[in-house]
Enzyme design. Structure first.
Site, PDB file in Angstrom:
ATOM      1  N   LYS A 117       0.864  -1.166   0.000  1.00 39.91           N
ATOM      2  CA  LYS A 117       0.000   0.000   0.000  1.00 39.91           C
ATOM      3  C   LYS A 117       0.910   1.229   0.000  1.00 39.91           C
ATOM      4  CE  LYS A 117      -3.866   2.024   2.393  1.00 39.91           C
ATOM      5  NZ  LYS A 117      -4.804   1.827   3.492  1.00 39.91           N
ATOM      6  N   LYS A 147      -2.104  -1.436  -4.018  1.00 43.35           N
ATOM      7  CA  LYS A 147      -2.994  -0.286  -3.864  1.00 43.35           C
ATOM      8  C   LYS A 147      -2.176   0.992  -3.858  1.00 43.35           C
ATOM      9  CE  LYS A 147      -6.245   1.505  -0.490  1.00 43.35           C
ATOM     10  NZ  LYS A 147      -6.865   1.299   0.782  1.00 43.35           N
TER      11      LYS A 147
END
Ligand code: PBG
Length: 345
Positions: free
Chosen positions: A213, A267
């Site tokens: 992330k 992400k």
């Protein structure tokens, strides 16, 4: 002019001589032949739908920064999830917009077995048992500062946060979550969540690690959606990945695999297709992309101005995730895409 004349002069090599009669365009000549050689496809089975939950009844709040996306009370969420299940969407991911009076320095409301998130899971599981429920075990919807961890003296403390996340994961599993997806990027969280789930008898609850992330500017609209935009002080660079780094991304993901992750997520999505490809090739786990709020809103905004064909761009971006090696995609477009794919048959 001069060059064209030279190319056409007698004795110049023909294109067939140049290519050895290979013509890439032969298979592109018609719809049927393009379909025949198409390497990647998007199907309804690839879709995970992230939804936003609010307290109350029979309400659907628009989110300014995400046209077409709404915060839903649990009763409405149940109806919408039922529709998504009928369209064939395999799973949803829930994110709560928690009442601000319940948010504090440590995000303690995440440990309430009857918090908004867990009540939503119970209601959805009871009404739509055939759809998979993915819950995020991060603290950000519950903290008064919008960070994903416990904040002490200006520092997000790792180990204390991990203990709390592991405890929250057990409550989420008890409420009906099928997959726990910790998105906080604390060190050691996957192993701690696995141990806690196993000890509590939830050995069959899976973990989708938000393995890589990145500290990204693409999360802006989401923060409006869950009400952390106005709260967040500073940034998340001390725990999310530097978006310049891919070696570190692979190491981070490897560690999560060692700790027991069943699935990996990258992400945001589109700016990180290279990371998706590397994780798929090097680790081989089921791999997912989160097409995040900023990606969604950029497409919606440009389409609203008539600058791009929103539907085509949506489909092109989603297929690019498949080409990069994704097994599935978390996308706010999920119901729209599912309906479209079903119509095309
Ligand atoms: C935080 C979290 C974020 C998103 C989901 N959970 C990022 C953040 O606020 O820093 C982003 C999702 C999106 O942008 O669609 N745990």
């Amino acid at each position: 002019m001069d060059r064209m004349l030279r190319a056409a002069r007698p004795g110049a090599r023909s294109v067939d001589e140049i290519t050895g009669s290979r013509r890439m365009r032969r298979m592109r000549k018609a719809d049927w032949s393009r379909r025949l050689v198409q390497e990647n496809r998007l199907s309804v089975d690839d879709l995970i739908w992230p939804i936003f939950i609010i307290d109350g009844e029979n309400r659907r709040e628009p989110i300014d920064a995400m046209p077409g996306v709404f915060r839903l009370t649990i009763d409405i969420a149940v109806e919408e999830v039922e529709k998504a299940a009928r369209l064939g969407v395999p799973a949803i991911a829930t994110f709560p917009n928690v009442d601000h009076s319940l948010r504090d320095q440590t995000g303690s409301e995440i440990l309430n077995p009857d918090n908004l998130l867990n009540r939503a899971s119970r209601a959805i599981k009871a009404a739509v048992p055939q759809i998979g429920i993915i819950t995020d075990a991060a603290l950000d919807p519950f903290t008064s500062h919008g960070h994903d961890g416990i904040l002490r003296d200006g520092t997000i403390v790792n180990d204390e946060t991990v203990r709390q996340i592991a405890e929250a994961a057990v409550l989420q599993a008890a409420a009906g979550a099928d997959i726990i997806a910790p998105s906080d990027m604390m060190d050691g969280r996957i192993g701690a969540v696995r141990d806690a789930l196993n000890e509590a008898g939830f050995g069959d609850v899976a973990i989708m690690s938000y393995a890589t992330k990145f500290a990204s500017a693409f999360y802006g609209p989401y923060r409006e959606a869950i009400g952390t935009a106005g709260l967040l002080k500073g940034d998340k660079k001390t725990y999310y990945l530097d978006h310049a780094n891919s070696e570190e991304a692979v190491r981070e993901a490897e560690q999560d695999v060692d700790e027991g992750a069943d699935m990996l997520m990258v992400k945001p999505g589109l700016p990180y297709l290279d990371i998706i490809r590397r994780l798929k090739d090097e680790l081989g786990l089921p791999t997912f992309a989160y097409q995040v709020s900023g990606e969604y809103s950029m497409i919606k905004a440009a389409a609203a101005h008539g600058w791009i064909d929103g539907e085509k761009v949506m489909m092109e971006t989603l297929l690019s995730f498949k080409r990069a090696g994704c097994d599935g995609i978390l996308t706010y477009f999920a119901p729209e895409v599912a309906a479209l794919l079903n119509k095309r048959g």
